[in-house]
Design a protein around this motif. Structure first.
Motif, PDB file in Angstrom:
ATOM      1  N   ILE A  67      57.677  92.212 107.297  1.00 46.63           N
ATOM      2  CA  ILE A  67      58.969  92.143 107.988  1.00 46.63           C
ATOM      3  C   ILE A  67      58.672  91.674 109.405  1.00 46.63           C
ATOM      4  CG2 ILE A  67      60.954  93.428 108.873  1.00 46.63           C
ATOM      5  CD1 ILE A  67      60.683  95.337 106.531  1.00 46.63           C
ATOM      6  N   GLN A  68      59.285  90.539 109.786  1.00 42.72           N
ATOM      7  CA  GLN A  68      59.108  89.988 111.131  1.00 42.72           C
ATOM      8  C   GLN A  68      60.473  89.704 111.737  1.00 42.72           C
ATOM      9  OE1 GLN A  68      56.572  86.585 110.657  1.00 42.72           O
ATOM     10  NE2 GLN A  68      54.770  87.843 110.295  1.00 42.72           N
ATOM     11  N   GLY A  69      60.535  89.810 113.057  1.00 41.00           N
ATOM     12  CA  GLY A  69      61.805  89.613 113.754  1.00 41.00           C
ATOM     13  C   GLY A  69      62.630  90.880 113.790  1.00 41.00           C
ATOM     14  N   ALA A  70      61.946  92.034 113.696  1.00 39.46           N
ATOM     15  CA  ALA A  70      62.617  93.334 113.676  1.00 39.46           C
ATOM     16  C   ALA A  70      61.957  94.276 114.677  1.00 39.46           C
ATOM     17  CB  ALA A  70      62.549  93.944 112.283  1.00 39.46           C
ATOM     18  N   ARG A  71      62.669  95.330 115.017  1.00 37.44           N
ATOM     19  CA  ARG A  71      62.132  96.326 115.950  1.00 37.44           C
ATOM     20  C   ARG A  71      60.837  96.925 115.405  1.00 37.44           C
ATOM     21  NH1 ARG A  71      65.303 101.534 118.480  1.00 37.44           N
ATOM     22  NH2 ARG A  71      63.618 102.153 119.866  1.00 37.44           N
ATOM     23  N   TRP A  72      60.846  97.268 114.120  1.00 35.63           N
ATOM     24  CA  TRP A  72      59.643  97.812 113.472  1.00 35.63           C
ATOM     25  C   TRP A  72      59.175  96.804 112.436  1.00 35.63           C
ATOM     26  CZ3 TRP A  72      63.760 101.288 114.334  1.00 35.63           C
ATOM     27  CH2 TRP A  72      63.515 102.194 115.376  1.00 35.63           C
ATOM     28  N   GLU A  73      58.145  96.047 112.803  1.00 32.74           N
ATOM     29  CA  GLU A  73      57.611  95.026 111.916  1.00 32.74           C
ATOM     30  C   GLU A  73      56.541  95.615 111.006  1.00 32.74           C
ATOM     31  OE1 GLU A  73      56.397  91.778 114.474  1.00 32.74           O
ATOM     32  OE2 GLU A  73      58.455  91.019 114.495  1.00 32.74           O
ATOM     33  N   LEU A  74      56.355  94.987 109.851  1.00 36.08           N
ATOM     34  CA  LEU A  74      55.333  95.404 108.894  1.00 36.08           C
ATOM     35  C   LEU A  74      54.532  94.186 108.468  1.00 36.08           C
ATOM     36  CD1 LEU A  74      57.415  97.755 106.549  1.00 36.08           C
ATOM     37  CD2 LEU A  74      55.766  98.447 108.299  1.00 36.08           C
ATOM     38  N   THR A  75      53.260  94.397 108.175  1.00 37.87           N
ATOM     39  CA  THR A  75      52.398  93.334 107.673  1.00 37.87           C
ATOM     40  C   THR A  75      51.631  93.858 106.472  1.00 37.87           C
ATOM     41  OG1 THR A  75      52.145  92.446 109.907  1.00 37.87           O
ATOM     42  CG2 THR A  75      50.531  91.741 108.267  1.00 37.87           C
ATOM     43  N   LEU A  78      65.539  87.022 111.030  1.00 42.42           N
ATOM     44  CA  LEU A  78      64.728  88.015 110.348  1.00 42.42           C
ATOM     45  C   LEU A  78      63.976  87.340 109.218  1.00 42.42           C
ATOM     46  CD1 LEU A  78      64.121  91.084 109.885  1.00 42.42           C
ATOM     47  CD2 LEU A  78      66.084  91.072 108.334  1.00 42.42           C
ATOM     48  N   SER A  79      62.704  87.690 109.051  1.00 39.41           N
ATOM     49  CA  SER A  79      61.903  87.160 107.960  1.00 39.41           C
ATOM     50  C   SER A  79      61.346  88.318 107.148  1.00 39.41           C
ATOM     51  CB  SER A  79      60.760  86.302 108.507  1.00 39.41           C
ATOM     52  OG  SER A  79      59.893  85.913 107.461  1.00 39.41           O
ATOM     53  N   ILE A  80      61.616  88.309 105.848  1.00 41.54           N
ATOM     54  CA  ILE A  80      61.082  89.337 104.948  1.00 41.54           C
ATOM     55  C   ILE A  80      60.388  88.627 103.801  1.00 41.54           C
ATOM     56  CG2 ILE A  80      61.638  91.233 103.384  1.00 41.54           C
ATOM     57  CD1 ILE A  80      64.014  91.868 105.176  1.00 41.54           C
ATOM     58  N   ARG A  81      59.136  89.002 103.557  1.00 45.12           N
ATOM     59  CA  ARG A  81      58.365  88.463 102.439  1.00 45.12           C
ATOM     60  C   ARG A  81      57.839  89.641 101.634  1.00 45.12           C
ATOM     61  NH1 ARG A  81      56.910  85.153 106.748  1.00 45.12           N
ATOM     62  NH2 ARG A  81      57.506  82.989 106.454  1.00 45.12           N
ATOM     63  N   LEU A  82      57.866  89.483 100.328  1.00 43.93           N
ATOM     64  CA  LEU A  82      57.446  90.566  99.446  1.00 43.93           C
ATOM     65  C   LEU A  82      56.564  90.003  98.348  1.00 43.93           C
ATOM     66  CD1 LEU A  82      57.685  93.534  98.596  1.00 43.93           C
ATOM     67  CD2 LEU A  82      59.787  92.924  97.384  1.00 43.93           C
TER      68      LEU A  82
END
Length: 68
Positions: free
Chosen positions: A21-29, A51-55
């Motif tokens: 999750i990128q472009g968010a307050r709490w990002e995840l990699t 916002l970018s979400i990749r799964l």
């Protein structure tokens, strides 16, 4: 595209693997989020680029609130 400061949640409907999750307050990699976990709930967009979400594996529902 979600404007900056848009509240959103990604509700897991299965175990999530390889979540970015990128472009968010709490990002995840490359995160793993088990079904039923609240890690992806109650976030906010921050980037004017969107916002970018990749799964990598799993599925869920993205819920965003627009307006007041």
């Amino acid at each position: 595209d979600l404007p900056p400061s848009t509240p959103f949640s990604l509700v897991p409907l299965a175990d999530l693997h390889g979540l970015d999750i990128q472009g968010a307050r709490w990002e995840l990699t490359q995160a793993t989020v088990p079904l039923g976990h609240s890690l992806t709930l109650s976030n906010r967009t921050t980037s004017p680029d969107g916002l970018s979400i990749r799964l990598g594996q799993g599925y869920g529902v993205l819920i965003a609130r627009f307006g007041q």
